[in-house]
Design a protein around this motif. Structure first.
Motif, short mmCIF file in Angstrom:
data_model
loop_
_atom_site.label_atom_id
_atom_site.label_comp_id
_atom_site.label_asym_id
_atom_site.label_seq_id
_atom_site.Cartn_x
_atom_site.Cartn_y
_atom_site.Cartn_z
N THR A 189 112.28 0.38 -1.83
CA THR A 189 112.02 -1.02 -1.51
C THR A 189 110.66 -1.25 -0.85
O THR A 189 110.19 -2.38 -0.80
CB THR A 189 113.13 -1.55 -0.58
OG1 THR A 189 113.19 -0.73 0.60
CG2 THR A 189 114.48 -1.51 -1.29
N GLY B 34 116.34 2.01 -0.93
CA GLY B 34 117.21 0.84 -0.95
C GLY B 34 118.58 1.07 -1.54
O GLY B 34 119.48 0.27 -1.37
N GLN C 99 112.40 -3.81 -7.31
CA GLN C 99 112.50 -2.48 -6.74
C GLN C 99 111.98 -1.45 -7.72
O GLN C 99 111.89 -1.69 -8.93
CB GLN C 99 113.95 -2.17 -6.36
CG GLN C 99 114.49 -3.11 -5.29
CD GLN C 99 115.90 -2.74 -4.85
OE1 GLN C 99 116.51 -1.87 -5.44
NE2 GLN C 99 116.39 -3.39 -3.82
N ASP D 109 119.26 -4.19 -9.37
CA ASP D 109 119.66 -3.24 -8.33
C ASP D 109 121.00 -2.64 -8.71
O ASP D 109 122.02 -3.32 -8.71
CB ASP D 109 119.77 -3.96 -6.98
CG ASP D 109 120.30 -3.04 -5.89
OD1 ASP D 109 120.20 -1.82 -6.06
OD2 ASP D 109 120.83 -3.56 -4.89
#
Length: 378
Positions: A335, A325, A292, A52
């Motif tokens: 997400t 996200g 993700q 992320d």
């Protein structure tokens, strides 16, 4: 001559014949078939990853220590010996002031010192004579005490004159501005002929050695990025090379003009190609518990306060709502709503409608590469 027939002699056509003729004519012309419009689009295949990228910010490479040097005394600048960008060494002369007045004051202090030393020497000799007279009992002890006090006062006068002379000597030496560090001149704020006050900055020098990247982050990211340990720095001039960075300082309050918090990220000495003033990108990344998906910003379709993407299935598109996200450079992280392996339209999203047939441009479907492991740059 031809004879015209009377109206009674003209035989009208039956109505049934007219209808039959019209039916035959209409049967000869076939109606145009309606063809469905096939829209060309660009698309990518989604791939999941567990990295992320919370944010990426651009900043400027600066020296960790930058000194603003100024004269300790005021006066008129008579010489400037360095330019911006010059490499200087410790003790090198940068600027000089007109030292004439201070040199005169130094000479005056020296003359006062010489006079005090003369008075002290005279007082010492007189004290010695009175000590000899006291041994022969020619003078009283009170007279001798007076001579001793006079000698001590003369010695104190010498000490005071010496201190004044040293002070004036220092003042005269302060007319030469010297560098106290090894570094690079980043700015020159005064020129020859200008009269400056004591302490006014005239030269800025960046100390050689440690460098850092200074960025500004919005207030909603401060607490999140404060706990991120994986920080990567890459230069705009060399985007393919990345080095690990470390958050050294976060400003306690926002900048009044930009309303962002200044963050200083230290970079290692191994990044020798980083020069002062260069543009650098600082990327903050962390592992996520849930994989993700990354899509470009052009893939999003906004309608009625909802964010969606167009998913291609068997040459037909359908609108699928998604949840964003975070950001990863120029891409966004999704997400929910889609899954790995699905094909998402990335260009032409505003020209589509549900159920429309599309043709993906290119022979091979472009695939979005999965993000590398934590700490690697895109």
């Amino acid at each position: 001559m031809f004879a015209l027939k009377s109206p009674r002699q003209i035989t009208p056509l039956p109505l049934a014949s007219l209808l039959a003729t019209a039916f035959l004519l209409s049967a000869c012309s076939k109606p145009a078939e309606k063809t469905q419009d096939i829209r060309p689009v660009r698309a990518l295949v989604l791939e999941s990853n567990s990295v992320d990228v919370n944010a990426e910010f651009s900043g400027e490479v600066r020296a960790r220590v930058e000194s603003r040097l100024g004269f300790r005394v005021g006066g008129k600048i008579v010489a400037r010996k360095v330019d911006a960008g010059a490499v200087v060494k410790q003790g090198q002369v940068l600027m000089q002031l007109d030292a004439q007045d201070l040199q005169l004051a130094q000479a005056q202090a020296l003359a006062g010192l010489r006079g005090a030393e003369t008075s002290r020497d005279l007082s010492r000799a007189e004290l010695k004579r009175y000590q000899e007279l006291r041994e022969k009992n020619f003078v009283s002890q009170a007279v001798l005490d007076t001579k001793q006090s006079a000698f001590k006062a003369a010695q104190a006068g010498v000490d005071s004159a010496q201190a004044a002379y040293r002070g004036q000597s220092n003042q005269a030496a302060y007319t030469s501005l010297v560098s106290d560090i090894d570094g690079v001149v980043t700015a020159v704020d005064a020129e020859a002929g200008q009269v400056v006050a004591a302490g006014a900055p005239v030269v800025r020098i960046a100390k050689s050695g440690e460098k850092e990247v200074v960025i500004g982050i919005p207030e909603d990211k401060v607490e999140t990025l404060r706990h991120v340990s994986d920080v990567q720095v890459r230069l705009w001039a060399k985007p393919g090379q990345a080095v690990p960075g470390k958050i050294r300082e976060i400003a306690p309050m926002a900048d009044p003009a930009t309303r962002t918090y200044t963050v200083k990220v230290a970079i290692p000495d191994s990044m020798a190609q980083a020069r002062l003033g260069m543009t650098a990108m600082v990327q903050f990344a962390s592992k996520t518990a849930v994989p993700q998906l990354k899509v470009p910003l052009t893939a999003l379709f906004y309608e009625k306060a909802a964010t969606s993407v167009w998913v291609v299935e068997q040459g037909v598109v359908k609108l699928v709502p998604v949840t964003i996200g975070g950001a990863a450079g120029n891409d966004l992280l999704l997400t929910s709503g889609v899954k790995a392996g699905q094909t998402v339209v990335t260009a032409g999203v505003n020209l589509l409608k549900p159920g429309q047939k599309v043709k993906i441009l290119g022979d091979d479907l472009p695939t979005k590469a999965a993000a590398p492991a934590t700490g690697a740059m895109q």
